[in-house]
Design a protein around this motif. Structure first.
Motif, PDB file in Angstrom:
ATOM      1  N   MET A 167     -15.518  -7.387   5.986  1.00 32.62           N
ATOM      2  CA  MET A 167     -15.481  -8.241   7.171  1.00 32.62           C
ATOM      3  C   MET A 167     -14.526  -7.658   8.214  1.00 32.62           C
ATOM      4  O   MET A 167     -13.805  -6.691   7.940  1.00 32.62           O
ATOM      5  CB  MET A 167     -15.083  -9.666   6.789  1.00 32.62           C
ATOM      6  CG  MET A 167     -13.691  -9.797   6.225  1.00 32.62           C
ATOM      7  SD  MET A 167     -13.343 -11.484   5.690  1.00 32.62           S
ATOM      8  CE  MET A 167     -13.325 -12.348   7.267  1.00 32.62           C
ATOM      9  N   ASN A 168     -14.521  -8.282   9.385  1.00 36.41           N
ATOM     10  CA  ASN A 168     -13.611  -7.851  10.453  1.00 36.41           C
ATOM     11  C   ASN A 168     -12.188  -7.775   9.953  1.00 36.41           C
ATOM     12  O   ASN A 168     -11.699  -8.723   9.340  1.00 36.41           O
ATOM     13  CB  ASN A 168     -13.614  -8.915  11.559  1.00 36.41           C
ATOM     14  CG  ASN A 168     -14.623  -8.569  12.602  1.00 36.41           C
ATOM     15  OD1 ASN A 168     -14.985  -7.411  12.728  1.00 36.41           O
ATOM     16  ND2 ASN A 168     -15.074  -9.581  13.334  1.00 36.41           N
ATOM     17  N   GLY A 169     -11.542  -6.668  10.205  1.00 32.80           N
ATOM     18  CA  GLY A 169     -10.130  -6.573   9.854  1.00 32.80           C
ATOM     19  C   GLY A 169      -9.864  -6.287   8.389  1.00 32.80           C
ATOM     20  O   GLY A 169      -8.732  -6.356   7.931  1.00 32.80           O
ATOM     21  N   SER A 170     -10.903  -5.948   7.634  1.00 31.38           N
ATOM     22  CA  SER A 170     -10.692  -5.708   6.202  1.00 31.38           C
ATOM     23  C   SER A 170     -10.233  -4.282   5.923  1.00 31.38           C
ATOM     24  O   SER A 170      -9.896  -3.957   4.786  1.00 31.38           O
ATOM     25  CB  SER A 170     -11.988  -5.996   5.426  1.00 31.38           C
ATOM     26  OG  SER A 170     -13.013  -5.152   5.906  1.00 31.38           O
ATOM     27  N   GLY A 171     -10.246  -3.429   6.941  1.00 36.71           N
ATOM     28  CA  GLY A 171      -9.712  -2.068   6.749  1.00 36.71           C
ATOM     29  C   GLY A 171     -10.764  -0.985   6.755  1.00 36.71           C
ATOM     30  O   GLY A 171     -10.483   0.137   6.343  1.00 36.71           O
ATOM     31  N   LYS A 172     -11.968  -1.293   7.263  1.00 36.22           N
ATOM     32  CA  LYS A 172     -13.035  -0.277   7.287  1.00 36.22           C
ATOM     33  C   LYS A 172     -12.653   0.901   8.179  1.00 36.22           C
ATOM     34  O   LYS A 172     -12.818   2.056   7.814  1.00 36.22           O
ATOM     35  CB  LYS A 172     -14.352  -0.893   7.794  1.00 36.22           C
ATOM     36  CG  LYS A 172     -14.932  -1.956   6.918  1.00 36.22           C
ATOM     37  CD  LYS A 172     -16.280  -2.411   7.413  1.00 36.22           C
ATOM     38  CE  LYS A 172     -16.279  -2.987   8.818  1.00 36.22           C
ATOM     39  NZ  LYS A 172     -15.436  -4.172   9.019  1.00 36.22           N
ATOM     40  N   SER A 173     -12.127   0.572   9.370  1.00 37.58           N
ATOM     41  CA  SER A 173     -11.817   1.661  10.308  1.00 37.58           C
ATOM     42  C   SER A 173     -10.707   2.539   9.754  1.00 37.58           C
ATOM     43  O   SER A 173     -10.762   3.764   9.865  1.00 37.58           O
ATOM     44  CB  SER A 173     -11.381   1.094  11.665  1.00 37.58           C
ATOM     45  OG  SER A 173     -12.379   0.266  12.157  1.00 37.58           O
ATOM     46  N   ALA A 174      -9.701   1.900   9.149  1.00 35.47           N
ATOM     47  CA  ALA A 174      -8.602   2.692   8.573  1.00 35.47           C
ATOM     48  C   ALA A 174      -9.146   3.579   7.448  1.00 35.47           C
ATOM     49  O   ALA A 174      -8.760   4.744   7.321  1.00 35.47           O
ATOM     50  CB  ALA A 174      -7.523   1.759   8.048  1.00 35.47           C
ATOM     51  N   PRO A 219       0.819  -1.219   0.000  1.00 34.05           N
ATOM     52  CA  PRO A 219       0.000   0.000   0.000  1.00 34.05           C
ATOM     53  C   PRO A 219       0.851   1.266   0.000  1.00 34.05           C
ATOM     54  O   PRO A 219       1.937   1.291   0.573  1.00 34.05           O
ATOM     55  CB  PRO A 219      -0.799  -0.114   1.305  1.00 34.05           C
ATOM     56  CG  PRO A 219      -0.112  -1.123   2.129  1.00 34.05           C
ATOM     57  CD  PRO A 219       0.652  -2.018   1.213  1.00 34.05           C
ATOM     58  N   PRO A 260      -5.935  -6.017   4.020  1.00 36.29           N
ATOM     59  CA  PRO A 260      -6.705  -4.894   4.567  1.00 36.29           C
ATOM     60  C   PRO A 260      -6.516  -3.625   3.748  1.00 36.29           C
ATOM     61  O   PRO A 260      -5.409  -3.322   3.318  1.00 36.29           O
ATOM     62  CB  PRO A 260      -6.135  -4.719   5.985  1.00 36.29           C
ATOM     63  CG  PRO A 260      -4.823  -5.414   5.981  1.00 36.29           C
ATOM     64  CD  PRO A 260      -4.912  -6.503   4.954  1.00 36.29           C
ATOM     65  N   GLY A 261      -7.617  -2.934   3.559  1.00 38.57           N
ATOM     66  CA  GLY A 261      -7.559  -1.671   2.805  1.00 38.57           C
ATOM     67  C   GLY A 261      -7.905  -1.854   1.331  1.00 38.57           C
ATOM     68  O   GLY A 261      -8.239  -0.892   0.653  1.00 38.57           O
ATOM     69  N   THR A 304      -6.639   1.550   0.166  1.00 35.19           N
ATOM     70  CA  THR A 304      -6.526   2.789   0.930  1.00 35.19           C
ATOM     71  C   THR A 304      -5.068   2.981   1.324  1.00 35.19           C
ATOM     72  O   THR A 304      -4.272   2.040   1.289  1.00 35.19           O
ATOM     73  CB  THR A 304      -7.397   2.738   2.200  1.00 35.19           C
ATOM     74  OG1 THR A 304      -7.029   1.595   2.964  1.00 35.19           O
ATOM     75  CG2 THR A 304      -8.870   2.659   1.849  1.00 35.19           C
ATOM     76  N   TYR A 305      -4.727   4.200   1.681  1.00 34.13           N
ATOM     77  CA  TYR A 305      -3.353   4.484   2.063  1.00 34.13           C
ATOM     78  C   TYR A 305      -3.009   3.797   3.387  1.00 34.13           C
ATOM     79  O   TYR A 305      -3.886   3.457   4.183  1.00 34.13           O
ATOM     80  CB  TYR A 305      -3.162   5.990   2.248  1.00 34.13           C
ATOM     81  CG  TYR A 305      -3.230   6.782   0.977  1.00 34.13           C
ATOM     82  CD1 TYR A 305      -2.323   6.573  -0.049  1.00 34.13           C
ATOM     83  CD2 TYR A 305      -4.204   7.778   0.806  1.00 34.13           C
ATOM     84  CE1 TYR A 305      -2.380   7.329  -1.218  1.00 34.13           C
ATOM     85  CE2 TYR A 305      -4.265   8.529  -0.355  1.00 34.13           C
ATOM     86  CZ  TYR A 305      -3.347   8.299  -1.363  1.00 34.13           C
ATOM     87  OH  TYR A 305      -3.410   9.037  -2.516  1.00 34.13           O
ATOM     88  N   LYS A 338     -17.679   0.820  19.077  1.00 38.17           N
ATOM     89  CA  LYS A 338     -16.238   0.770  19.354  1.00 38.17           C
ATOM     90  C   LYS A 338     -15.734   1.965  20.139  1.00 38.17           C
ATOM     91  O   LYS A 338     -14.699   1.904  20.768  1.00 38.17           O
ATOM     92  CB  LYS A 338     -15.487   0.675  18.023  1.00 38.17           C
ATOM     93  CG  LYS A 338     -15.687  -0.651  17.356  1.00 38.17           C
ATOM     94  CD  LYS A 338     -14.691  -0.826  16.267  1.00 38.17           C
ATOM     95  CE  LYS A 338     -15.371  -1.235  14.987  1.00 38.17           C
ATOM     96  NZ  LYS A 338     -14.557  -1.107  13.830  1.00 38.17           N
TER      97      LYS A 338
HETATM   98  N1  LIG Z   1      -4.466   0.236   3.429  1.00 43.69           N
HETATM   99  C1  LIG Z   1      -3.919  -0.481   4.393  1.00 43.69           C
HETATM  100  N2  LIG Z   1      -2.641  -0.888   4.287  1.00 43.69           N
HETATM  101  C2  LIG Z   1      -2.056  -1.626   5.248  1.00 43.69           C
HETATM  102  N3  LIG Z   1      -2.674  -2.010   6.387  1.00 43.69           N
HETATM  103  C3  LIG Z   1      -3.943  -1.642   6.555  1.00 43.69           C
HETATM  104  C4  LIG Z   1      -4.629  -0.863   5.574  1.00 43.69           C
HETATM  105  N4  LIG Z   1      -5.885  -0.657   6.017  1.00 43.69           N
HETATM  106  C5  LIG Z   1      -5.972  -1.266   7.213  1.00 43.69           C
HETATM  107  N5  LIG Z   1      -4.808  -1.853   7.546  1.00 43.69           N
HETATM  108  C6  LIG Z   1      -4.516  -2.616   8.763  1.00 43.69           C
HETATM  109  O1  LIG Z   1      -5.392  -3.724   8.846  1.00 43.69           O
HETATM  110  C7  LIG Z   1      -5.821  -3.957  10.169  1.00 43.69           C
HETATM  111  C8  LIG Z   1      -7.344  -4.011  10.228  1.00 43.69           C
HETATM  112  O2  LIG Z   1      -7.855  -2.760   9.804  1.00 43.69           O
HETATM  113  P1  LIG Z   1      -9.176  -2.113  10.419  1.00 43.69           P
HETATM  114  O3  LIG Z   1      -9.137  -2.108  11.904  1.00 43.69           O
HETATM  115  O4  LIG Z   1      -9.359  -0.817   9.740  1.00 43.69           O
HETATM  116  O5  LIG Z   1     -10.251  -3.159   9.930  1.00 43.69           O
HETATM  117  P2  LIG Z   1     -11.815  -3.161  10.212  1.00 43.69           P
HETATM  118  O6  LIG Z   1     -12.481  -3.613   8.990  1.00 43.69           O
HETATM  119  O7  LIG Z   1     -12.236  -1.848  10.770  1.00 43.69           O
HETATM  120  O8  LIG Z   1     -11.917  -4.284  11.300  1.00 43.69           O
HETATM  121  P3  LIG Z   1     -13.000  -4.398  12.491  1.00 43.69           P
HETATM  122  O9  LIG Z   1     -14.334  -4.417  11.851  1.00 43.69           O
HETATM  123  O10 LIG Z   1     -12.612  -5.650  13.170  1.00 43.69           O
HETATM  124  O11 LIG Z   1     -12.741  -3.181  13.337  1.00 43.69           O
HETATM  125  C9  LIG Z   1      -5.218  -2.827  11.008  1.00 43.69           C
HETATM  126  O12 LIG Z   1      -4.067  -3.323  11.628  1.00 43.69           O
HETATM  127  C10 LIG Z   1      -4.862  -1.775   9.987  1.00 43.69           C
HETATM  128  O13 LIG Z   1      -3.739  -1.023  10.401  1.00 43.69           O
END
Ligand SMILES: Nc1ncnc2c1ncn2[C@@H]1O[C@H](COP(=O)(O)OP(=O)(O)OP(=O)(O)O)[C@@H](O)[C@H]1O
Length: 678
Positions: free
Chosen positions: A282-289, A232, A462-463, A483-484, A313
């Motif tokens: 899904m969980n950990g797919s990068g939505k929060s980022a 990324p 993720p992202g 995403t970045y 959260k």
């Molecule tokens: N574009 C990206 N590049 C690299 N790492 C990323 C990227 N986006 C997210 N991540 C990493 O992936 C992990 C999961 O991301 P995040 O918490 O955003 O997922 P989520 O979909 O919000 O999960 P949850 O629903 O469980 O909260 C984090 O460690 C985050 O730093």
């Protein structure tokens, strides 16, 4: 096809391009065969020169003969060695050519190239070797692009497909495919996209086929050889600090290195609609980022306010917004209240915009009238939406009032989000999902058919995401982006740098939503900047101090959108005797649980309770039931509404954990009491 990797070991874009590059002119058609004929012609003067040189120095002749023989043997061996990675026939052919050329050149240097039979050998043998190379190349390459293309299509069982001129960009080759009319359709080619990638020696998903909306016999093929999403890109900083929300929000890059851009407000000039956004993954797919980057983009603009509802959260996701101008609401009840107050705000803003002569929000509404665009971001949206009536109507009206809703949740099954709501959202950002079925709840069929496959990422990438949104070319919808990679500190610093530009909420909006005009005006924030729970905000002001704002809103909603138009009793008072019968089911001796203010009203027969009161009544009744119950068991006069309303209400109470689901679908029981001993 040419070698699949270039000298640096990278997957060769050039290789793919070379395979496809059309050669239209005779000169360019002959160019591939020039080398062997140039070599043939050059050999004679080289041998003649060498012979002339050697005969002028007779003493050197024995050494030259031995040296040339050794050199010829060495070149032949080297050719054999260097061609080891090529096809057997190519290796043999190249080695034989080197050997024959070296032997003839050595003999011609010693004896003279015009001597018999060296001249004849040159004329017929040399020309024969050059000609056989040309024939070999012609058969292999076809001599032009189309035959080479045919070879590809035949190999992947799509004979008859023709490739048009190709556009070659860095890491991307694209062009139009003409399908044999009536024999193949775009679906057939889409199904074989991974086979094409395999034939080209590329990764799965590197080839995408998109139907031409105007002509079903044509399709657009895009080949992206190198997977730039693997690594990324780093957050480059806010894209338009101090700019307008009308400028795109930039939060990542597509695999072909284009920027990932999203527009929320509409643009009358380009007929782009304002949009809401549905985010899935899904969980950990990068939505929060993704949220953090989009929030940063929003908060660095001068004419937009951001309200974030995050009932689950809290600090985890939105903590980095501490001290920013984002309004953060983390209390479930407060989130619901705010959503229910939205219709009033929408009506108010829409009529203001109308008075100023605008059909929708435009940046001028801020520069002239100080009305900022409003983004209401709802995390874990499913939990909240269930308890908001007619959310589709809210969503529909919000867009023209300069409000975008962003609904983020893991997946949006039809149970979790109605088709009506879904159809109002307009844009989708889909991160990695568990399976193709989940992808189908987010992305359109066209995008999926064109090769989008978010289930391949799951949460291992993720992202990575797909974006369908107004303003983005439809052909780009199936293009993966990422995403970045950003740190909270970098994002927070960008937000802080633009804090001076952030607008306040207009007084009437703030009042109606129960928020301060400035997020940092809250007591919590002043104490050191924690996430602001809605309950800590100043109470809403109303002209009539005796009217509860929620009740007023409820009456308004009911007047506008009665949830039970078919109910013959809608709007009529319930009969008192029925009420008594129903109330028998409510244990009169039980202690009334904590339901503020409204609990005392339960025993009183009401003509038709307001929505808020009906909810409180049902909740109170449900939490006191000794056994299993369903919607039909809930006394009508507690709520005055039809069974589907009760069913939704009970389901929402179960989601909130107020009651629990029983074994049979649609049945519930009160949550078992805890801590009596204490
Ligand atoms: N574009 C990206 N590049 C690299 N790492 C990323 C990227 N986006 C997210 N991540 C990493 O992936 C992990 C999961 O991301 P995040 O918490 O955003 O997922 P989520 O979909 O919000 O999960 P949850 O629903 O469980 O909260 C984090 O460690 C985050 O730093």
């Amino acid at each position: 096809m040419a070698s699949k990797r270039n000298g640096d070991g990278d997957l060769a874009v050039a290789g793919a391009a070379e395979f496809y590059t059309p050669k239209k002119h005779w000169a360019s058609r002959l160019a591939p065969y020039a080398s062997e004929w140039a070599g043939f012609l050059a050999t004679m003067p080289v041998a003649a020169g060498a012979h002339w040189w050697m005969t002028s120095e007779p003493a050197a002749m024995p050494w030259a003969s031995a040296g040339l023989t050794l050199l010829g043997t060495g070149v032949t061996a080297l050719t054999w060695y260097c061609a080891r990675a090529r096809a057997v026939i190519v290796r043999r052919f190249a080695t034989a050519t080197a050997g024959i050329t070296a032997a003839w050149t050595t003999a011609a240097t010693i004896a003279g190239p015009w001597e018999t039979p060296l001249l004849q050998l040159y004329a017929f043998g040399g020309a024969g070797v050059a000609l056989s190379w040309s024939i070999f190349k012609a058969l292999k390459r076809g001599g032009d692009f189309e035959a080479g293309g045919d070879n590809l299509w035949e190999k992947v069982k799509l004979a008859g497909v023709k490739t048009g001129p190709l556009e070659v960009e860095p890491n991307k080759v694209s062009g139009t495919l003409q399908l044999p009319r009536g024999e193949l359709d775009v679906g057939d080619v889409q199904k074989r996209a991974d086979k094409i990638a395999s034939y080209l020696g590329l990764r799965k998903g590197a080839v995408r086929i998109i139907e031409d909306p105007e002509d079903a016999s044509q399709a657009q093929m895009t080949v992206v050889p190198r997977d730039v999403l693997k690594d990324p890109a780093d957050w480059p900083g806010a894209s338009h600090p101090g700019g307008s929300i009308a400028d795109p929000l930039v939060f990542g890059v597509y695999e072909d290195t284009e920027l990932l851009r999203l527009w929320l407000p509409g643009d009358p000039k380009t007929s782009r609609n304002a949009t809401h956004l549905q985010i899935n993954g899904m969980n950990g797919s990068g939505k929060s980022a993704g949220f953090k980057q989009l929030a940063t983009e929003i908060l660095t603009r001068r004419d937009v306010a951001l309200i974030v509802l995050d009932p689950s959260k809290g600090d985890q996701t939105v903590g980095f917004l501490q001290g920013s101008r984002a309004h953060l609401v983390t209390d479930v009840g407060a989130c619901k209240k705010l959503l229910k107050a939205l219709p009033g705000v929408i009506t108010n803003r829409a009529s203001q915009l109308g008075r100023w002569g605008y059909d929708q929000w435009v940046p001028e509404a801020f520069t002239k009238h100080r009305m900022p665009y409003l983004v209401v971001w709802v995390e874990e949206a499913t939990k909240l939406l269930k308890s908001v009536e007619k959310f589709d109507v809210i969503a529909q009206e919000a867009r023209s009032a300069g409000i975008s809703l962003v609904l983020s949740q893991q997946k949006s099954t039809f149970r979790q989000m109605s088709t009506d709501v879904r159809s109002q959202l307009g844009a989708v950002l889909c991160f990695g999902v568990k399976d193709p079925e989940d992808a189908g709840y987010s992305l359109s069929d066209e995008t999926l058919d064109a090769g989008a496959a978010p289930h391949r990422w799951k949460n291992r990438w993720p992202g990575c995401c797909y974006l369908e949104a107004p303003g983005v070319e439809e052909a780009r919808y199936p293009t993966p982006a990422r995403t970045y990679r950003a740190t909270d500190e970098a994002l927070a610093a960008d937000i802080a740098a633009c804090a001076e530009h952030a607008p306040d909420l207009p007084e009437d909006t703030a009042e109606a939503l129960g928020l301060p005009q400035r997020a940092s005006d809250t007591a919590d924030d002043q104490e050191g900047g924690t996430v602001v729970p809605m309950r800590s905000t100043t109470p809403t002001r109303h002209t009539d101090p005796d009217v509860d704002p929620l009740e007023a809103l409820d009456s308004l909603q009911e007047a506008d959108v009665d949830d039970d138009p078919d109910d013959p009793e809608a709007g009529l008072a319930s009969l008192p005797d029925e009420t008594e019968t129903d109330l028998d089911e409510v244990d009169p001796d039980a202690e009334i649980p904590e339901v503020p203010d409204t609990a005392a009203q339960i025993a009183l027969p009401q003509p038709r309770p307001s929505l808020a009161r009906a909810r409180a009544n049902v909740e109170n009744w449900a939490t006191r039931q000794p056994g299993v119950f369903g919607p039909k068991d809930v006394p009508t006069d507690l709520h005055g509404r039809d069974r589907s309303w009760v069913s939704r209400m009970l389901s929402a109470l179960a989601e909130e954990g107020v009651i629990v689901r029983a074994d049979d679908p649609g049945t519930y029981r009160a949550r078992p009491a805890r801590g009596h001993a204490a």
